[in-house]
Design a protein around this motif. Structure first.
Motif, short mmCIF file in Angstrom:
data_model
loop_
_atom_site.label_atom_id
_atom_site.label_comp_id
_atom_site.label_asym_id
_atom_site.label_seq_id
_atom_site.Cartn_x
_atom_site.Cartn_y
_atom_site.Cartn_z
N PHE A 448 0.80 -1.22 0.00
CA PHE A 448 0.00 0.00 0.00
C PHE A 448 0.84 1.28 0.00
CE2 PHE A 448 -1.92 3.35 2.63
CZ PHE A 448 -3.02 3.68 1.87
N PRO A 449 1.87 1.40 0.85
CA PRO A 449 2.63 2.66 0.89
C PRO A 449 3.38 2.97 -0.41
CG PRO A 449 3.05 1.34 2.86
CD PRO A 449 2.35 0.45 1.87
N TYR A 450 3.54 1.97 -1.29
CA TYR A 450 4.31 2.16 -2.52
C TYR A 450 3.44 2.16 -3.77
CZ TYR A 450 7.86 0.88 0.88
OH TYR A 450 8.65 0.84 2.00
N ALA A 451 2.15 1.98 -3.62
CA ALA A 451 1.23 2.07 -4.77
C ALA A 451 0.86 3.55 -4.92
CB ALA A 451 0.00 1.20 -4.54
N PHE A 452 1.79 4.33 -5.43
CA PHE A 452 1.68 5.79 -5.35
C PHE A 452 0.50 6.34 -6.15
CE2 PHE A 452 6.34 5.16 -4.59
CZ PHE A 452 6.31 5.50 -3.26
N VAL A 453 0.19 5.75 -7.30
CA VAL A 453 -0.96 6.23 -8.07
C VAL A 453 -2.24 6.04 -7.27
CG1 VAL A 453 -2.37 5.87 -10.12
CG2 VAL A 453 0.12 5.87 -10.32
N ASN A 454 -2.44 4.84 -6.74
CA ASN A 454 -3.65 4.53 -5.97
C ASN A 454 -3.73 5.39 -4.72
OD1 ASN A 454 -2.47 2.19 -7.45
ND2 ASN A 454 -4.47 1.30 -7.03
N LEU A 455 -2.60 5.60 -4.09
CA LEU A 455 -2.56 6.36 -2.84
C LEU A 455 -2.82 7.84 -3.07
CD1 LEU A 455 -1.87 6.22 0.22
CD2 LEU A 455 0.51 6.65 -0.42
N LEU A 456 -2.23 8.41 -4.12
CA LEU A 456 -2.26 9.86 -4.32
C LEU A 456 -3.45 10.35 -5.14
CD1 LEU A 456 1.52 10.49 -5.11
CD2 LEU A 456 0.33 10.88 -2.94
N ASN A 457 -4.03 9.48 -5.97
CA ASN A 457 -5.06 9.94 -6.89
C ASN A 457 -6.25 10.59 -6.19
OD1 ASN A 457 -7.40 9.71 -8.87
ND2 ASN A 457 -5.73 9.03 -10.14
N PRO A 458 -6.87 9.97 -5.18
CA PRO A 458 -8.00 10.64 -4.50
C PRO A 458 -7.58 11.93 -3.80
CG PRO A 458 -7.76 8.35 -3.75
CD PRO A 458 -6.62 8.64 -4.64
N ILE A 459 -6.35 11.94 -3.27
CA ILE A 459 -5.86 13.14 -2.59
C ILE A 459 -5.74 14.29 -3.59
CG2 ILE A 459 -3.93 14.13 -1.30
CD1 ILE A 459 -3.38 11.30 -0.23
N PHE A 460 -5.16 13.99 -4.75
CA PHE A 460 -5.01 15.00 -5.81
C PHE A 460 -6.38 15.50 -6.26
CE2 PHE A 460 -4.73 16.18 -10.29
CZ PHE A 460 -3.66 17.06 -10.29
N ALA A 461 -7.33 14.57 -6.44
CA ALA A 461 -8.67 14.94 -6.89
C ALA A 461 -9.35 15.87 -5.87
CB ALA A 461 -9.52 13.69 -7.12
N ALA A 462 -9.22 15.56 -4.58
CA ALA A 462 -9.86 16.37 -3.55
C ALA A 462 -9.22 17.76 -3.45
CB ALA A 462 -9.78 15.65 -2.20
N ILE A 463 -7.89 17.81 -3.46
CA ILE A 463 -7.20 19.10 -3.31
C ILE A 463 -7.53 20.03 -4.47
CG2 ILE A 463 -4.93 20.20 -3.34
CD1 ILE A 463 -3.88 17.84 -1.70
N THR A 464 -7.46 19.52 -5.70
CA THR A 464 -7.74 20.37 -6.86
C THR A 464 -9.19 20.85 -6.86
OG1 THR A 464 -8.12 18.38 -8.21
CG2 THR A 464 -5.94 19.38 -8.31
N ALA A 465 -10.11 19.99 -6.41
CA ALA A 465 -11.52 20.40 -6.35
C ALA A 465 -11.72 21.51 -5.32
CB ALA A 465 -12.41 19.21 -6.03
N PHE A 466 -11.06 21.39 -4.16
CA PHE A 466 -11.17 22.44 -3.14
C PHE A 466 -10.55 23.75 -3.61
CE2 PHE A 466 -12.16 19.20 0.13
CZ PHE A 466 -13.18 19.88 0.79
N LEU A 467 -9.55 23.65 -4.49
CA LEU A 467 -8.91 24.85 -5.02
C LEU A 467 -9.69 25.45 -6.19
CD1 LEU A 467 -5.14 23.76 -4.99
CD2 LEU A 467 -6.29 25.33 -3.41
N GLY A 468 -10.80 24.78 -6.56
CA GLY A 468 -11.63 25.28 -7.65
C GLY A 468 -11.04 25.02 -9.02
N LYS A 469 -10.23 23.97 -9.13
CA LYS A 469 -9.57 23.64 -10.39
C LYS A 469 -9.87 22.20 -10.78
CE LYS A 469 -5.91 26.97 -9.33
NZ LYS A 469 -4.47 27.20 -9.09
N ASN A 470 -9.59 21.88 -12.05
CA ASN A 470 -9.77 20.52 -12.54
C ASN A 470 -11.25 20.09 -12.43
OD1 ASN A 470 -8.64 18.30 -13.76
ND2 ASN A 470 -8.06 17.29 -11.85
N ILE A 471 -12.15 20.98 -12.88
CA ILE A 471 -13.59 20.76 -12.70
C ILE A 471 -14.29 20.78 -14.06
CG2 ILE A 471 -15.71 21.65 -11.68
CD1 ILE A 471 -13.96 22.91 -9.49
#
Length: 520
Positions: A448-471
């Motif tokens: 799990f700690p090394y599956a970086f795409v799986n680990l980071l993808n939801p985090i990236f999606a949430a952060i960009t949405a909160f920043l009003g981007k990638n919508i």
């Protein structure tokens, strides 16, 4: 006189949490007790009973609960059949020399420094071609584990890389069942959905490749070329290593490009691998079974797998041990059946609706809505034990909120896959987690700690949405990562009335300054 049925009600929060807490407590006890039993089967079985009891308190009789359980099992039967055939695929690819050849040539072509990023890209390509993370890990994944060992790369890091690549390919493939499911439940177009996924998964894939490259730079001092040479020599003893052995893998890619149904495509690949095994590897049959190729020998290998008694190299023995045939998948199939039954019981009892149904009233921004969808999908993965439930259960909960905020439906489908698909292999008791754990030979908690795409993808999606981007907005406009809103091609929405509502809501929110206007 027929017995009058009790009214059915939604469980309260305490009641909804009981079967989930029981499941979590039993799993924690299993791992912490040190008694040696760490499987999820019996905790799931007990939790199914508890969920049925909770459903009974809420007015569902036993037959009603069984209807919900059987309905979920029926929807998963194709996946179970595919799991059976994947067992055949692994054994046939091993006996054809396909996986040994991949490992052999991979050790020649890859270096410790570039193994992780190149391996991730290769797994993504195979996943894209075949539309299945399961098939990717069962073929390319097993080979990459062997190559990684030969190059001195720690096994959990290699496994995490394989998971990252396999699931990127799965998400982008129009042949993938989860990709099609997410588009269907969000009532949007398949390629509209894939387009939306690129906006989150491609950036996280690039980030993951950078991290894998950095990690690879640290493996130079641990590389022992004699380890790779020993693996190659051992495979050469037992198999006829030739580029012809790679043809069954090419066949897998071809039948998937031709959009052959999954079960049919896998069986075609198995048949081709069997033929090539008989032609290329008669000595392997003799060593494994004590007799040359025959119909009985083929059936024996496909059903029960095979084993070589005189394998000196432990790494090679471990790779060959993955070929357990159809019989070798029974542990996983049992777990999948119980996990899906558990999810069906929770769904029938109304647990997810009770826990998350009132939350959407408080979601008034794109960021909070995307985050809630992601969290609900991960929760459904972990609590219901199945990625299909992680995608299909949150969709009806939040679909009207996406319309209310003036969003395109592919924003919903993207969010479902960003979490529901990518986090499904992260838990040992889920169907995906159990399968990947068996194939890769370790608990999901290790990779799990090394599956970086799986680990980071939801985090990236949430952060960009909160920043009003990638919508993606209902009128077809898209706010990119730089904050610029440009008009693009509108995504399909199969519900015309809902699309009109979303357009009206978008216009109103723009007038109120709550949604961006088109950039000049």
């Amino acid at each position: 006189m027929a017995k009058e049925k009790r009214p059915v009600r939604k469980p309260n929060i305490i009641e909804a949490l009981i079967p989930i807490v029981v499941m979590a407590a039993l799993m924690i006890y299993d791992y912490a007790s040190g008694f040696g039993y760490t499987d999820a089967h019996l905790p799931l079985l007990v939790s199914i009973c508890v969920a049925c009891i909770v459903g009974g308190f809420c007015g569902h009789d036993f037959q009603d609960m069984m209807v919900g359980i059987v309905a979920r099992l029926s929807a998963t039967l194709e996946a179970l059949l595919i799991l059976c055939t994947v067992g055949l695929l692994v054994s046939s690819f091993m006996m054809a020399g396909t996986i040994p050849a991949l490992v052999y040539y991979g050790l020649d072509l890859m270096t410790p420094k570039m193994f992780l990023p190149v391996g991730c890209i290769l797994c993504a390509i195979v996943g894209l071609a075949c539309g299945s993370s399961w098939t990717t890990t069962a073929t390319m994944g097993i080979a990459m584990m062997g190559v990684g060992t030969g190059l001195g790369v720690p096994a959990p890091i290699t496994a995490g890389m394989i998971i990252s690549g396999a699931y990127v390919g799965d998400k982008f493939s129009p042949l993938s069942d989860t990709t099609n499911l997410a588009a269907a439940v969000a009532e949007t177009g398949l390629f509209d959905h894939v387009t939306a996924m690129v906006s989150t998964t491609l950036p996280t894939m690039i980030i993951a490749l950078v991290i894998y490259t950095i990690l690879g730079l640290g493996f130079h001092g641990t590389y022992d070329p004699t380890v790779a040479e020993g693996i190659q020599q051992e495979f050469a003893v037992h198999f006829n290593i030739t580029p012809l052995a790679l043809i069954p893998l090419v066949v897998v890619i071809i039948v998937c490009i031709l959009r052959t149904p999954g079960l049919v495509g896998i069986m075609i690949a198995v048949a081709v691998a069997v033929v090539f095994g008989i032609i290329l590897q008669p000595q392997a049959y003799m060593e494994a079974l004590g007799s040359g190729p025959s119909l009985v020998a083929v059936m024996d290998i496909l059903h029960y797998g095979f084993g070589f008694e005189n394998v000196a190299n432990e790494t090679v023995a471990g790779i060959l041990g993955k070929a357990g045939g159809m019989d070798g998948t029974m542990w996983t199939i049992n777990l999948v059946i119980l996990a899906v039954a558990y999810g069906g019981a929770l769904e029938r009892a109304g647990v997810v609706e009770a826990l998350f149904g009132n939350l959407k009233k408080k979601l008034n921004s794109v960021g909070s809505l995307v985050l809630a969808t992601l969290i609900t999908a991960v929760f459904c993965d972990a609590a219901l034990g199945d990625q299909f439930l992680g995608i299909s259960v949150p969709a009806p909960l939040y679909v009207d909120k996406f319309d209310e905020l003036g969003l395109q439906r592919n924003m919903l489908s993207r969010s479902l896959e960003d979490a529901g698909t990518l986090w499904s292999p992260m838990f040992p008791w889920t169907a995906c987690g159990a399968y990947q754990s068996q194939i890769l030979g370790m608990s999901p908690f290790m990779y799990f700690p090394y599956a970086f795409v799986n680990l980071l993808n939801p985090i990236f999606a949430a952060i960009t949405a909160f920043l009003g981007k990638n919508i993606f907005w209902a009128d077809g406009s898209y706010t990119n990562l730089l904050g610029k809103t440009k008009m693009k091609k509108p995504a399909l929405c199969r519900d015309e009335e809902a699309h009109k509502t979303a357009l009206a809501n978008l216009e109103r929110r723009r007038e109120e300054g709550k949604a961006p206007k088109l950039s000049v």
